[in-house]
Write an enzyme that holds these catalytic residues in place. Sequence first.
Site, PDB file in Angstrom:
ATOM      1  N   GLU A  14      -4.959  -5.031  10.797  1.00 45.89           N
ATOM      2  CA  GLU A  14      -3.972  -3.980  11.014  1.00 45.89           C
ATOM      3  C   GLU A  14      -4.255  -3.288  12.348  1.00 45.89           C
ATOM      4  O   GLU A  14      -5.146  -2.423  12.420  1.00 45.89           O
ATOM      5  CB  GLU A  14      -4.043  -2.942   9.887  1.00 45.89           C
ATOM      6  CG  GLU A  14      -3.755  -3.516   8.520  1.00 45.89           C
ATOM      7  CD  GLU A  14      -3.207  -2.456   7.571  1.00 45.89           C
ATOM      8  OE1 GLU A  14      -2.272  -2.776   6.851  1.00 45.89           O
ATOM      9  OE2 GLU A  14      -3.695  -1.314   7.581  1.00 45.89           O
ATOM     10  N   LYS A  36       0.112   4.209  -0.200  1.00 49.23           N
ATOM     11  CA  LYS A  36      -0.559   5.373   0.419  1.00 49.23           C
ATOM     12  C   LYS A  36      -0.353   6.613  -0.463  1.00 49.23           C
ATOM     13  O   LYS A  36      -0.274   6.468  -1.685  1.00 49.23           O
ATOM     14  CB  LYS A  36      -0.059   5.555   1.860  1.00 49.23           C
ATOM     15  CG  LYS A  36      -0.228   4.253   2.676  1.00 49.23           C
ATOM     16  CD  LYS A  36      -0.067   4.416   4.157  1.00 49.23           C
ATOM     17  CE  LYS A  36      -0.275   3.060   4.836  1.00 49.23           C
ATOM     18  NZ  LYS A  36      -0.209   3.132   6.288  1.00 49.23           N
ATOM     19  N   ASN A  68       0.867  -1.176   0.000  1.00 49.05           N
ATOM     20  CA  ASN A  68       0.000   0.000   0.000  1.00 49.05           C
ATOM     21  C   ASN A  68       0.908   1.231   0.000  1.00 49.05           C
ATOM     22  O   ASN A  68       1.497   1.565   1.027  1.00 49.05           O
ATOM     23  CB  ASN A  68      -0.894  -0.015   1.244  1.00 49.05           C
ATOM     24  CG  ASN A  68      -1.756   1.226   1.364  1.00 49.05           C
ATOM     25  OD1 ASN A  68      -1.806   2.044   0.444  1.00 49.05           O
ATOM     26  ND2 ASN A  68      -2.437   1.374   2.487  1.00 49.05           N
ATOM     27  N   GLU A  98      -6.837   4.506   8.062  1.00 49.30           N
ATOM     28  CA  GLU A  98      -6.677   5.937   7.739  1.00 49.30           C
ATOM     29  C   GLU A  98      -7.943   6.481   7.080  1.00 49.30           C
ATOM     30  O   GLU A  98      -8.316   7.636   7.302  1.00 49.30           O
ATOM     31  CB  GLU A  98      -5.431   6.118   6.852  1.00 49.30           C
ATOM     32  CG  GLU A  98      -4.151   5.897   7.657  1.00 49.30           C
ATOM     33  CD  GLU A  98      -2.974   5.339   6.876  1.00 49.30           C
ATOM     34  OE1 GLU A  98      -2.989   5.389   5.636  1.00 49.30           O
ATOM     35  OE2 GLU A  98      -2.030   4.849   7.536  1.00 49.30           O
ATOM     36  N   GLY A 158       2.754   2.343  10.727  1.00 45.16           N
ATOM     37  CA  GLY A 158       3.679   3.452  10.514  1.00 45.16           C
ATOM     38  C   GLY A 158       4.402   3.906  11.760  1.00 45.16           C
ATOM     39  O   GLY A 158       5.025   4.972  11.773  1.00 45.16           O
ATOM     40  N   HIS A 182      -9.449   0.888   5.179  1.00 47.81           N
ATOM     41  CA  HIS A 182      -8.169   1.122   5.866  1.00 47.81           C
ATOM     42  C   HIS A 182      -8.402   2.070   7.040  1.00 47.81           C
ATOM     43  O   HIS A 182      -9.230   2.984   6.965  1.00 47.81           O
ATOM     44  CB  HIS A 182      -7.150   1.723   4.892  1.00 47.81           C
ATOM     45  CG  HIS A 182      -5.761   1.729   5.449  1.00 47.81           C
ATOM     46  ND1 HIS A 182      -5.343   2.674   6.353  1.00 47.81           N
ATOM     47  CD2 HIS A 182      -4.715   0.891   5.266  1.00 47.81           C
ATOM     48  CE1 HIS A 182      -4.085   2.411   6.690  1.00 47.81           C
ATOM     49  NE2 HIS A 182      -3.679   1.344   6.040  1.00 47.81           N
ATOM     50  N   SER A 239       3.872  -2.065  10.309  1.00 45.51           N
ATOM     51  CA  SER A 239       5.331  -2.044  10.498  1.00 45.51           C
ATOM     52  C   SER A 239       5.994  -3.382  10.167  1.00 45.51           C
ATOM     53  O   SER A 239       6.929  -3.801  10.846  1.00 45.51           O
ATOM     54  CB  SER A 239       5.677  -1.585  11.921  1.00 45.51           C
ATOM     55  OG  SER A 239       5.217  -0.255  12.141  1.00 45.51           O
TER      56      SER A 239
HETATM   57  O1  LIG Z   1      -1.652  -0.532   4.631  1.00 49.20           O
HETATM   58  C1  LIG Z   1      -0.600  -0.703   5.239  1.00 49.20           C
HETATM   59  C2  LIG Z   1      -0.526  -0.502   6.652  1.00 49.20           C
HETATM   60  O2  LIG Z   1      -1.205   0.630   7.063  1.00 49.20           O
HETATM   61  C3  LIG Z   1       0.821  -0.689   7.285  1.00 49.20           C
HETATM   62  O3  LIG Z   1       1.639   0.432   7.107  1.00 49.20           O
HETATM   63  P1  LIG Z   1       3.156   0.357   7.624  1.00 49.20           P
HETATM   64  O4  LIG Z   1       3.744  -0.901   7.035  1.00 49.20           O
HETATM   65  O5  LIG Z   1       3.814   1.600   7.111  1.00 49.20           O
HETATM   66  O6  LIG Z   1       3.089   0.291   9.117  1.00 49.20           O
END
Ligand SMILES: O=C[C@H](O)COP(=O)(O)O
Length: 251
Positions: free
Chosen positions: A168, A11, A9, A98, A174, A96, A213
């Site tokens: 998640e 983002k 992803n 977010e 993140g 998600h 993460s």
């Molecule tokens: O969609 C992916 C997740 O929100 C994980 O993000 P991350 O690997 O940066 O923690």
Amino acid sequence: MRKPFVAGNWKMHGSKASILSLVTGLNAKADQLGDVDVAVCPPAIYIDYTKRALSNDVIALGAQNMAVEPVQGAYTGENSVEMLKDCACDYVILGHSERRAIYGETDAEIAQKVKVALSAKVTPILCVGETLQERESGVMESVIAGQLDAVLDVVGIEAFTDIVIAYEPVWAIGTGVTASPAQAQEVHAFIRGKLAALNSAVADKVIIQYGGSVKPDNAKELFGQADIDGGLIGGASLNADDFIAICKAAG
Ligand SMILES: O=C[C@H](O)COP(=O)(O)O
């Protein structure tokens, strides 16, 4: 036996230049991917550009969101599921954290989006997960159950053979703080058990990714857990070597 699935992803990251560099790196190592399904989910405006840059047929495409409206129309700023399909997306990330936290997407809206994606044969990657406060106050399971029930109520259990679930924990996204393999496995087993109570054959088949993460140095142990079938990768998916290493850890 479930085939692991790892999705990146991206983002709201990237430019034409950085995506070309990233995809060039992925193309160079795509033949090293093992027995794992892999997809990348660029920002919508770069999906077609990414498609053109991908020169392998093992990395699929997904979107990060889509309109709840099933057909095109006067919906400024939205992208329909048919548009995603037209741009070669096999997957769409829905719900998600977010989108839930920043843009106020509700369980009901996410469930409708799942229904629309399924009807167009685009596979939803349905994200669920708890905040740290929810975990610490002991409501983690009821929060996740509620997120799943909203979708189950609309599409039914059988539809979950065509849905990927991504667990998640919001506190691990993140932040560099990963759920321990045992913590993640516990929730994955809870999710699979909840589905199994409705239909054990469906529960056996459903892919449940872990996200939060995931890095090359923790992927193997996470993916080695009985109910973890790959990952939804944020930050580390922006680095070709790291993303390939994570995919290989799942294969
Ligand atoms: O969609 C992916 C997740 O929100 C994980 O993000 P991350 O690997 O940066 O923690």
